[in-house]
Scaffold this active site. Structure first.
Site, PDB file in Angstrom:
ATOM      1  N   PRO A   9       0.782  -1.241   0.000  1.00  0.00           N
ATOM      2  CA  PRO A   9       0.000   0.000   0.000  1.00  0.00           C
ATOM      3  C   PRO A   9       0.814   1.291   0.000  1.00  0.00           C
ATOM      4  O   PRO A   9       0.254   2.366   0.195  1.00  0.00           O
ATOM      5  CB  PRO A   9      -0.789  -0.124   1.306  1.00  0.00           C
ATOM      6  CG  PRO A   9       0.152  -0.834   2.226  1.00  0.00           C
ATOM      7  CD  PRO A   9       0.888  -1.824   1.352  1.00  0.00           C
ATOM      8  N   CYS A  10       2.125   1.220  -0.239  1.00  0.00           N
ATOM      9  CA  CYS A  10       2.957   2.416  -0.086  1.00  0.00           C
ATOM     10  C   CYS A  10       2.581   3.544  -1.049  1.00  0.00           C
ATOM     11  O   CYS A  10       2.820   4.715  -0.749  1.00  0.00           O
ATOM     12  CB  CYS A  10       4.435   2.062  -0.231  1.00  0.00           C
ATOM     13  SG  CYS A  10       4.875   1.325  -1.820  1.00  0.00           S
ATOM     14  N   LYS A  11       1.994   3.223  -2.204  1.00  0.00           N
ATOM     15  CA  LYS A  11       1.638   4.246  -3.186  1.00  0.00           C
ATOM     16  C   LYS A  11       0.153   4.607  -3.154  1.00  0.00           C
ATOM     17  O   LYS A  11      -0.293   5.481  -3.891  1.00  0.00           O
ATOM     18  CB  LYS A  11       1.997   3.755  -4.597  1.00  0.00           C
ATOM     19  CG  LYS A  11       3.482   3.495  -4.822  1.00  0.00           C
ATOM     20  CD  LYS A  11       4.262   4.798  -4.837  1.00  0.00           C
ATOM     21  CE  LYS A  11       5.719   4.539  -5.189  1.00  0.00           C
ATOM     22  NZ  LYS A  11       6.512   5.787  -5.200  1.00  0.00           N
TER      23      LYS A  11
END
EC number: 2.3.2.-
Length: 215
Positions: free
Chosen positions: A164-166
């Site tokens: 989910p980093c982006k």
């Protein structure tokens, strides 16, 4: 709608709206709550036929992979031409999709796994090979960082996860655009429409229409 902060209450609210529409169209999404705590998640299970004569990969177009509503309907139709030659080897793949809230990233996260009906899981390499070709160029810079295997935070079982980093970055752009055109959006619907197809999960257009009509 929060632009900078997507809290767990908002997550549950949008999931509830999403599931209400799913129930109306019989799309199979449901909400499950952990016995030990109040945390919950949205989930869906579907079955696909993988025809090995056509492709060795999971996640191929609908013309090859047929979604099945139940485990009973697993037989492939056979015409006269097929009778005269060896039947194509077909296998059924069970796909599980779970949507959870990440307290660390403050965004929803898509957990998923796939297995044969006898319980044999598909390996990470199989999952990556099954990513649709149109999404691979975007992920090729770091496929193993994008799709990884982690322990399900509630079930404690191994699942694959889209990192989910982006998420916050691209969802901020989506939400700002919706505000410009004064369009109502369901965060979960918009997010899942973007990340789901990467792993073979597609939403019917009625989800977007239902969101627009709820204004």
């Amino acid at each position: 709608m929060e632009d900078e902060f997507f809290g767990e209450k908002s997550f549950q609210h949008y999931c509830a709206e999403f599931i209400r529409h799913s129930q109306q169209i019989g799309d199979g999404w449901e909400w499950r709550t952990a016995k030990e705590c109040s945390d919950g998640y949205m989930c869906k299970t579907q079955f696909r036929i993988k025809n090995e004569a056509s492709t060795p990969h999971v996640g191929t177009p609908a013309s090859v992979l047929t979604c099945l509503p139940t485990e009973e309907n697993l037989e492939l139709p056979m015409d006269d031409s097929e009778v005269t030659r060896p039947a194509a080897v077909a296998e059924v793949i069970k796909h599980e999709y779970h949507v959870l809230y990440s307290c660390s990233y403050q965004v929803p996260v898509l957990y998923f796994r796939a297995s044969f009906l006898d319980g044999r899981p598909l390996a990470l390499e199989d999952i990556w090979e099954g990513v649709h070709e149109c999404y691979k160029p975007r992920l090729l810079q770091g496929p193993w960082d994008t799709i990884t295997q982690q322990e399900h935070p509630i079930l404690g079982q191994p699942f694959f996860v889209l990192h989910p980093c982006k998420t916050n970055e691209f969802m901020t752009a989506v939400l700002k655009n919706s505000q410009k055109i004064n369009r109502n959006v369901n965060y979960i619907t918009s997010w899942l429409s973007l990340v789901g197809p990467v792993v073979g999960l597609n939403l019917p257009l009625s989800y977007a229409k239902a969101t627009s009509q709820s204004e």
